[in-house]
Design a protein around this motif. Structure first.
Motif, PDB file in Angstrom:
ATOM      1  N   VAL A  54     -77.918  38.445 -21.440  1.00  0.00           N
ATOM      2  CA  VAL A  54     -78.828  37.869 -20.455  1.00  0.00           C
ATOM      3  C   VAL A  54     -78.733  36.343 -20.471  1.00  0.00           C
ATOM      4  O   VAL A  54     -78.633  35.700 -19.425  1.00  0.00           O
ATOM      5  CB  VAL A  54     -80.256  38.339 -20.776  1.00  0.00           C
ATOM      6  CG1 VAL A  54     -81.240  37.690 -19.861  1.00  0.00           C
ATOM      7  CG2 VAL A  54     -80.339  39.840 -20.685  1.00  0.00           C
ATOM      8  N   ALA A 104     -82.083  40.486 -14.734  1.00  0.00           N
ATOM      9  CA  ALA A 104     -81.420  39.409 -15.461  1.00  0.00           C
ATOM     10  C   ALA A 104     -79.991  39.168 -15.019  1.00  0.00           C
ATOM     11  O   ALA A 104     -79.366  38.222 -15.445  1.00  0.00           O
ATOM     12  CB  ALA A 104     -81.449  39.700 -16.953  1.00  0.00           C
ATOM     13  N   ASP A 122     -85.047  33.904 -18.430  1.00  0.00           N
ATOM     14  CA  ASP A 122     -84.280  34.964 -19.077  1.00  0.00           C
ATOM     15  C   ASP A 122     -84.475  34.978 -20.584  1.00  0.00           C
ATOM     16  O   ASP A 122     -84.414  36.030 -21.217  1.00  0.00           O
ATOM     17  CB  ASP A 122     -82.785  34.812 -18.763  1.00  0.00           C
ATOM     18  CG  ASP A 122     -82.466  35.195 -17.336  1.00  0.00           C
ATOM     19  OD1 ASP A 122     -83.325  35.854 -16.721  1.00  0.00           O
ATOM     20  OD2 ASP A 122     -81.392  34.844 -16.846  1.00  0.00           O
ATOM     21  N   GLY A 141     -77.139  33.929 -17.500  1.00  0.00           N
ATOM     22  CA  GLY A 141     -77.989  32.851 -16.986  1.00  0.00           C
ATOM     23  C   GLY A 141     -77.326  31.496 -17.119  1.00  0.00           C
ATOM     24  O   GLY A 141     -77.401  30.674 -16.212  1.00  0.00           O
TER      25      GLY A 141
END
Lengths: 417, 162
Positions: free
Chosen positions: A402, A44, A147, A406
């Protein structure tokens, strides 16, 4: 699972982590805080980003990023090679949009050398830069969705990106590491088949994006995982040095294509999507909208693209075409001189930046009148954007880290240089 | 051209001792200042309502190898108000390899200055967290200095223990 002991963490990093005075308050705080090591091998973190998290239960109290796992010393390498030789290395910076890195590099070198590519080459560069933006944002959206648990979107956006890679394959013979641009132009003219392929792609892209958006924009899990997570206010965003989509998601209407127009962007009609929330969801929305705007620009480029040369006729600065090198004496000499001694731009320093998918990619070049740059600084957007991470994750849960990574869309190839 | 004159004039008025020179090359305005007033100069450029250089794009350095003032620290700052980019240069000598941090003015400078410290060994006074950025903490050399060989120094990077 192996337990993390103090000797696994460098004392200086540990000290930095413990020194952070956190204002995070936790209901029913635990007696002991925990230190969690995340990365550098973690799916991730989108590469080799390592985070040290200080946790109270599942709440993040403090965070220290540790970079450098992909540091290849490109600035040092650039000082030891000619301007031409560095073009393939720019592919490896932001490896999801190599084309626009190529464009950024040659624009910087052209500014330093005081030359300008012919209009057709500039239009082709604009087209590939926008296609690179579409490709990069498709990955960003897909990876962000993955994610937070929506795997299908990743497959669909990658399918679309694959079509762009096919276009690049036809255009320059390489799918990933393109090295398509040259100082003073592009490596080869865009074939009519490639341009037709681009047009077909743009026409069907709209439908595919709608398809993806239908899947996630009304998805309760997706929205709740991102809404209000990792908020950067307008002032904070500027203070962090955000550029690109992350800055525009915080309500600042700033786009280098509009602010300091390069190539022919001032002749293009496009909007700059701006959202004011500044959270992860807004960053996603900005990217989705930017894909549409880029498609609009590509369409205009295809309509306006002029006929003519794609390489500047400037024998001291621009490599001649290969066919001519094999058949003409003059061209052979120039080719030899440029390959061996470089293009020797005049003494001076310049900074040139373009709007890359991730933000502002700038090159600061210092020339001492030699074939290689005396100093080459890469101002990479991912590096600067990542700096905000400790502030954004504070007080959130581990699972939100995460989502925030992202949505920041940092690429370690570029952040580590 | 008016804005470029305004910036030069403002700096000249407020810092007659520290302002050294300004020049325009390929359309980029660059001002050279003395390092002792760098924080004050940056604060002025950021907070003056006529200029508002609120975005710090980049902090970097140049190693001139054999020159008297060996290093030059270079700042690139941007004003949204004028859509204008300014370059500030401050010389740092090897014998006193320090300069004040501007991370109190722009938060962005924090990591950028750490990178400069990592690569050139210029230390920033009052920096909140001056550690190496890319290289391991126990690395002893400064890779972007001109006397660091391209091939690296054998044995300088320790392998992980165990």
């Amino acid at each position: 699972m192996e337990k993390l002991t103090e000797k696994d963490i460098n004392p200086k990093i540990l000290q930095a982590l413990m020194d952070i005075e956190s204002d995070v308050t936790v209901d029913e705080a635990l007696e002991n805080e925990m230190i969690l090591n995340m990365g550098p091998q973690h799916p991730a973190t989108h590469g080799v980003l390592r985070l040290l998290l200080r946790l109270d239960g599942e709440t993040i109290v403090a965070c220290v990023p540790d970079l450098g796992y992909l540091h290849r010393g490109y600035e040092k390498l650039a000082e030891n090679m000619t301007f031409y030789e560095f073009i393939p290395h720019t592919d490896r910076l932001d490896y999801l949009s190599p084309m626009s890195n190529n464009v950024a590099w040659v624009l910087a070198v052209e500014k330093l050398a005081g030359i300008e590519a012919p209009p057709r080459a500039q239009y082709i560069r604009m087209m590939v830069a926008e296609l690179a933006r579409i490709a990069s944002h498709l990955i960003a959206i897909g990876a962000l969705s993955m994610d937070v648990g929506a795997l299908t979107v990743f497959l669909w956006t990658l399918r679309e990106r694959e079509k762009i890679l096919d276009i690049w394959d036809l255009l320059c013979g390489a799918r990933f590491t393109n090295s398509y641009t040259r100082i003073g132009g592009v490596a080869n003219d865009a074939q009519p088949e490639a341009l037709a392929m681009v047009r077909d792609f743009i026409v069907q892209l709209e439908g595919s994006i709608d398809e993806c958006e239908r899947l996630i924009n009304s998805n309760k899990i997706f929205i709740e995982r991102l809404d209000g997570i990792g908020v950067a206010t307008k002032e904070q965003a500027i203070d962090f040095g955000f550029t690109g989509p992350n800055l525009r998601a915080s309500g600042v209407e700033f786009d280098l294509r509009r602010a300091t127009p390069y190539m022919f962007y001032n002749e293009m009609d496009f909007n700059i999507p701006v959202y004011t929330e500044g959270d992860s969801l807004a960053r996603y929305f900005v990217r989705a909208d930017e894909i549409r705007e880029s498609a609009k620009i590509v369409k205009q480029v295809l309509d306006k693209i002029p006929q003519g040369e794609t390489l500047l006729n400037q024998p001291k600065k621009v490599l001649p075409k290969k066919v001519e090198v094999y058949s003409k004496m003059e061209e052979l000499i120039h080719d030899f001189m440029i390959v061996n001694f470089g293009i020797n731009p005049p003494k001076g320093d310049i900074y040139s930046a373009i709007e890359n998918p991730k933000g502002e990619l700038g090159f600061y070049l210092v020339s001492e009148g030699e074939g290689h740059p005396w100093r080459c600084k890469i101002r990479s957007p991912s590096f600067v954007n990542l700096q905000s991470l400790p502030y954004l994750v504070k007080g959130h849960m581990i699972s939100d880290v995460v989502a925030i990574i992202g949505s920041l869309d940092a690429i370690m190839g570029e952040a580590d240089k | 051209m008016e804005l470029k004159e305004l910036i030069t004039q403002k700096l000249q008025e407020n810092f007659p001792d520290s302002f050294i020179s300004s020049n325009v090359y390929m359309g980029d305005l660059s001002v050279e200042v003395d390092k002792k007033d760098i924080v004050k100069i940056c604060t002025l450029l950021k907070e003056n309502s006529e200029l508002e250089f609120i975005l710090c794009e980049d902090v970097t350095a140049i190693d001139w190898s054999k020159r008297k003032d060996r290093f030059t620290v270079v700042y690139h700052i941007f004003s949204f108000k004028h859509n204008f980019r300014l370059r500030i240069k401050a010389n740092v000598d090897e014998s006193d390899c320090t300069i004040d941090t501007v991370s109190s003015v722009w938060n962005t400078a924090n990591w950028e200055e750490r990178e400069v410290y990592d690569m050139f060994g210029i230390s920033f006074n009052n920096h909140p967290d001056l550690r190496r950025m890319y290289m391991p903490e126990d690395f002893e050399h400064y890779p972007l200095r001109k006397d660091f060989p391209l091939t690296g120094i054998p044995g300088s990077l320790s392998l992980p223990k165990k």
